[in-house]
Design a protein around this motif. Structure first.
Motif, PDB file in Angstrom:
ATOM      1  N   UNK B 208      10.464   6.073   2.741  1.00 48.67           N
ATOM      2  CA  UNK B 208      10.813   6.257   1.320  1.00 48.67           C
ATOM      3  C   UNK B 208      10.579   4.925   0.642  1.00 48.67           C
ATOM      4  N   UNK B 209      10.001   4.985  -0.490  1.00 43.86           N
ATOM      5  CA  UNK B 209       9.754   3.746  -1.240  1.00 43.86           C
ATOM      6  C   UNK B 209      10.277   3.927  -2.642  1.00 43.86           C
ATOM      7  N   UNK B 210      11.191   3.051  -3.028  1.00 38.53           N
ATOM      8  CA  UNK B 210      11.722   3.143  -4.395  1.00 38.53           C
ATOM      9  C   UNK B 210      10.933   2.183  -5.266  1.00 38.53           C
ATOM     10  N   UNK B 230      -9.579   4.496   4.137  1.00 40.61           N
ATOM     11  CA  UNK B 230      -9.619   4.166   5.559  1.00 40.61           C
ATOM     12  C   UNK B 230      -8.642   3.066   5.907  1.00 40.61           C
ATOM     13  N   UNK B 231      -7.559   3.006   5.132  1.00 44.16           N
ATOM     14  CA  UNK B 231      -6.547   1.989   5.379  1.00 44.16           C
ATOM     15  C   UNK B 231      -5.187   2.651   5.473  1.00 44.16           C
ATOM     16  N   UNK B 232      -4.239   1.929   6.047  1.00 39.63           N
ATOM     17  CA  UNK B 232      -2.861   2.426   6.164  1.00 39.63           C
ATOM     18  C   UNK B 232      -2.074   2.077   4.918  1.00 39.63           C
ATOM     19  N   UNK B 246       2.395  -0.165   2.534  1.00 41.47           N
ATOM     20  CA  UNK B 246       1.803   0.022   3.849  1.00 41.47           C
ATOM     21  C   UNK B 246       2.504   1.205   4.498  1.00 41.47           C
ATOM     22  N   UNK B 248       2.184   2.919   7.951  1.00 41.79           N
ATOM     23  CA  UNK B 248       1.449   2.849   9.216  1.00 41.79           C
ATOM     24  C   UNK B 248       1.076   4.230   9.717  1.00 41.79           C
ATOM     25  N   UNK B 251      -3.823   6.229   7.736  1.00 39.20           N
ATOM     26  CA  UNK B 251      -5.248   6.100   7.464  1.00 39.20           C
ATOM     27  C   UNK B 251      -6.105   6.364   8.689  1.00 39.20           C
ATOM     28  N   UNK B 252      -7.331   6.750   8.443  1.00 43.23           N
ATOM     29  CA  UNK B 252      -8.293   6.995   9.512  1.00 43.23           C
ATOM     30  C   UNK B 252      -8.957   5.670   9.864  1.00 43.23           C
ATOM     31  N   UNK B 253      -8.824   5.198  11.091  1.00 43.87           N
ATOM     32  CA  UNK B 253      -9.391   3.885  11.404  1.00 43.87           C
ATOM     33  C   UNK B 253     -10.903   3.892  11.560  1.00 43.87           C
TER      34      UNK B 253
END
Lengths: 485, 290
Positions: B208-210, B230-232, B246, B248, B251-253
């Motif tokens: 959760x991000x406030x 293509x990033x997290x 971020x 984790x 994203x598809x590496x």
């Protein structure tokens, strides 16, 4: 990690997230591009549609680069009737014409290096007093000897001067030429000649018979008349490259036959519905040969089974006058009365390509160069033309990248060659109006004949086993009138 | 680029050198330097845009309820369809089939292709208007958020509802699905992430991000989330600015260089890629459901 104040980490956490490092710089050199692949199909959406689009582009590029005509060589003052090349080398091309002239050409420079006949310093006025009907380069003495025969009942032997590997200088130069080294006289006009692949022996086809000659004798050593009919002549003869005593020939009684020079008489003969004009052995599969027939078709036969052709090649709308096999044995080129040159694959019933020009009239001589890259044609408009055998293949060395790109494009076209758009683009050719119209008419005729046959079979009633009384007859079987053993 | 008027949506075109911005009246195309390249006057009052990369088509929907397809390589307006469902505020493209999904004020999601003047499929998804839509990369799942304070996951091929997530007291203003199936829901000033939300129903959120309370603008409670390809990382646009988080594992590496996803390609590679893309450009008539 989340920056929300609700979340307070108890201890430090290590997060594993994607981290990409840029590729190391080459230290002054240009960086080598690194290609990454993800083979998951979801990483490549619409891949089939894109590949199909690439195939359409590839076939369009192929047709854009298709420029088959290379050059024309003028020098004859009448129809060019026959061409010959050394069987072991790329170089000189010898052509004979209806004007009685023989010319030797340098294909790379597209210029004539020697001319026999047609005036000039020294030498005869004409190589033959009448049309030259056959020219052949002898395998002896490194290809510096060639023979010619003509309607004037004579066979001449000439010195080329240029070996088949290009060494030596042409005798006599571009002007005038020289006198024949030796001459043989026959009782009737000669239609064609061919030389044995290794021995000093040559064969001629004439009004009376197929004659075998030796350079030491002034009269034919053997004389074979096409049996089964009297008074018929032989129009074309060819030695088999592998079974070297076997001679194949076409005769005026519509027959296609084989003669063995070791035996007393002929080996086999198949009579077709119409006369054949050209006979050629497949150089890589010497048990098969192809004849170009007056009924606009070419028939490929296997000598082991001559009761029917193994393939019928359709496409020409005029009589097939000349035929030349490619050295790979995979395809042959034909020239016809319809002013076109067609290239057929050995196992294909339809032509791969069709070359024509407004200036080119009836094609009387067709030959492949020994590197299988070019097709030489001699036609009624006195001109010897050079064409590419693969129209989109350019000249010169290709880079590795270009080579790979071409291979990829060829593979794409092959994969989608049955789809309507790709097929339309790859097979569509701009043909002369007459040829196009005639092809349509022939198509309608064949469709009608097939429909009629379907109806006849369907309404012919059934026999005791419940099968239709009238049966279909194969095209190949129908082509042969009779077989004589 | 300071345009001085409302910009409702922005989308990159076939590469990073061109982007389209749906401004107050029309849609404008800018290049990487900010130079205005085109002004597309046929697209009026556009609310949402989506780009079909393999067809070079820009799809727009707006207040008038018209869905328009513009070919960005030839400049031709390929087709315009009347949705007949009023203003449309949600648009997403299915990457596997290039079908556009539009979310409407009556709770329906309609599927469109340029060649058909009627919607290919109509789905009733929510009791109330839709706020946002997202289709996952494999083209299997569709995430919809509506004014009824739910987020539903649908199977795109069978058109059946798979899961439902409640977004709390307020409806989600935006949602997105990452390459690996992580669902991001922006509700008010909080963004919630559910990991692997499509295959199985997740009981608990992953993160959760406030968002920070913005004092500059009065507007709060609206955020727009988009995952970085293509990033997290997930980017969140909110009233006070832009935040990136971020996440984790979202994203598809493994990217594929031939699909134009190589972040390290040079200018020359980018130019060659552009030419190849144009040569492989697909015709709009080929877009179909299957």
């Amino acid at each position: 990690i989340s920056s929300s104040p609700l979340f307070v980490p108890r201890r430090t956490m290590k997060i594993k997230a994607i981290a990409r490092a840029p590729p190391p710089s080459g230290g002054g050199r240009a960086p080598v591009p690194r290609i990454h692949r993800n083979l998951d199909p979801t990483a490549h959406p619409l891949s089939r549609a894109r590949e199909y689009q690439r195939a359409v582009t590839a076939v369009k590029l192929d047709r854009m680069f298709a420029k088959p005509f290379v050059g024309a060589m003028e020098g004859h003052s009448d129809c060019v009737s026959s061409t010959a090349q050394s069987r072991r080398g790329l170089l000189p091309l010898v052509t004979g014409g209806y004007d009685g002239r023989i010319m030797v050409w340098d294909l790379a420079a597209r210029k004539s290096v020697m001319r026999i006949g047609g005036g000039g310093a020294g030498g005869p006025d004409q190589a033959h007093a009448g049309p030259v009907t056959g020219v052949v380069v002898s395998p002896e003495k490194h290809g510096t000897i060639f023979y010619s025969c003509g309607d004037d009942k004579r066979i001449h032997r000439w010195k080329l001067g240029v070996t088949h590997s290009g060494g030596g200088a042409p005798v006599g130069g571009a002007d005038g030429g020289c006198d024949p080294e030796e001459t043989w006289t026959h009782s009737s006009p000669l239609k064609s000649m061919d030389h044995h692949w290794s021995r000093p022996e040559f064969a001629t086809a004439g009004d009376g018979a197929l004659e075998i000659w030796s350079p030491e004798r002034s009269a034919p050593v053997q004389s074979h008349t096409p049996w089964g009919s009297a008074g018929e002549g032989v129009t074309c003869c060819r030695y088999n490259p592998s079974e070297t005593s076997l001679v194949g020939h076409c005769s005026t009684d519509r027959g296609v036959g084989l003669t063995d020079t070791r035996a007393a008489g002929g080996v086999r003969k198949t009579v077709l519905a119409m006369r054949s004009n050209a006979f050629e052995w497949n150089p890589m599969e010497p048990m098969t040969f192809t004849v170009g027939n007056e009924d606009h078709n070419c028939y490929t036969f296997d000598v082991r089974r001559m009761d029917r052709p193994s393939m019928i090649h359709r496409g020409h709308v005029g009589a097939v006058l000349a035929l030349g096999y490619g050295p790979t044995g995979k395809e042959f080129a034909t020239g016809g009365y319809d002013k076109t040159v067609r290239i057929f694959g050995t196992r294909s019933p339809t032509a791969r390509d069709c070359y024509h020009t407004r200036r080119m009239q009836r094609v009387f001589a067709v030959d492949y160069t020994a590197d299988s890259k070019y097709v030489i044609t001699g036609s009624d408009d006195h001109v010897v033309r050079i064409w590419r055998s693969r129209a989109s293949e350019g000249e010169g060395q290709r880079s590795a990248r270009e080579e790979r790109s071409l291979e990829y494009r060829a593979a794409l076209v092959k994969k989608f060659e049955d789809t309507p758009e790709v097929r339309r683009i790859s097979k569509g050719r701009r043909l002369p109006k007459l040829v196009r119209k005639q092809t349509e008419i022939v198509h309608v005729q064949r469709k009608g004949a097939k429909r009629k046959m379907d109806n006849v079979v369907r309404h012919s009633g059934k026999d005791a086993q419940g099968r239709p009384v009238k049966k279909y007859e194969g095209d190949r079987k129908k082509a042969v009138v009779k077989e004589i053993d | 680029v300071f345009v001085g008027e409302t910009v409702r949506d922005a989308v990159f075109l076939h590469n990073e050198t061109l982007y389209a911005a749906a401004q107050k009246k029309h849609v404008y195309i800018y290049d990487a330097r900010g130079t205005e390249i085109h002004r597309m006057e046929q697209h009026r009052d556009v609310l949402k845009m989506a780009f079909l990369p393999y067809h070079f088509l820009l799809g727009t929907v707006g207040r008038a309820g018209y869905l328009k397809y513009q070919d960005t390589s030839t400049g031709q307006l390929v087709s315009e369809h009347r949705t007949r469902l009023g203003p449309c505020g949600a648009l997403a493209v299915d990457p596997q089939t290039a079908v556009l999904h539009a979310g409407h004020a009556n709770g329906t999601v309609t599927l469109w292709s340029p060649s058909s003047s009627k919607a290919l499929v109509k789905l009733l998804c929510h009791r109330g208007p839709l706020s946002d839509l997202a289709v996952d990369r494999s083209g299997r799942y569709l995430a919809t958020t509506g004014a009824d304070r739910t987020c539903a996951i649908w199977d795109v091929r069978t058109y059946r509802k798979l899961h439902e997530y409640k977004t709390g007291r307020a409806p989600a203003s935006s949602c997105d699905l990452s390459h690996r199936g992580t669902l991001a829901l922006a509700v008010g000033d909080e963004v919630t992430f559910y990991k692997d939300a499509c295959a199985t129903h997740q009981e608990k959120p992953y993160l959760r991000h406030r968002l920070p309370r913005d004092t500059a603008n009065g507007s709060r409670g609206y955020a727009h989330v988009r995952f970085r390809p293509y990033e997290d990382v997930c980017g969140i646009g909110h009233g006070g600015g832009f935040a990136s988080v971020v996440v984790p594992g979202c994203g598809e590496p493994h990217f594929d260089s031939s699909e134009g996803a190589d972040p390290f390609r040079s200018v020359r590679d980018r130019r060659e890629e552009e030419v190849r893309q144009l040569l492989d450009k697909l015709s709009p008539e080929t877009i179909a459901l299957d």
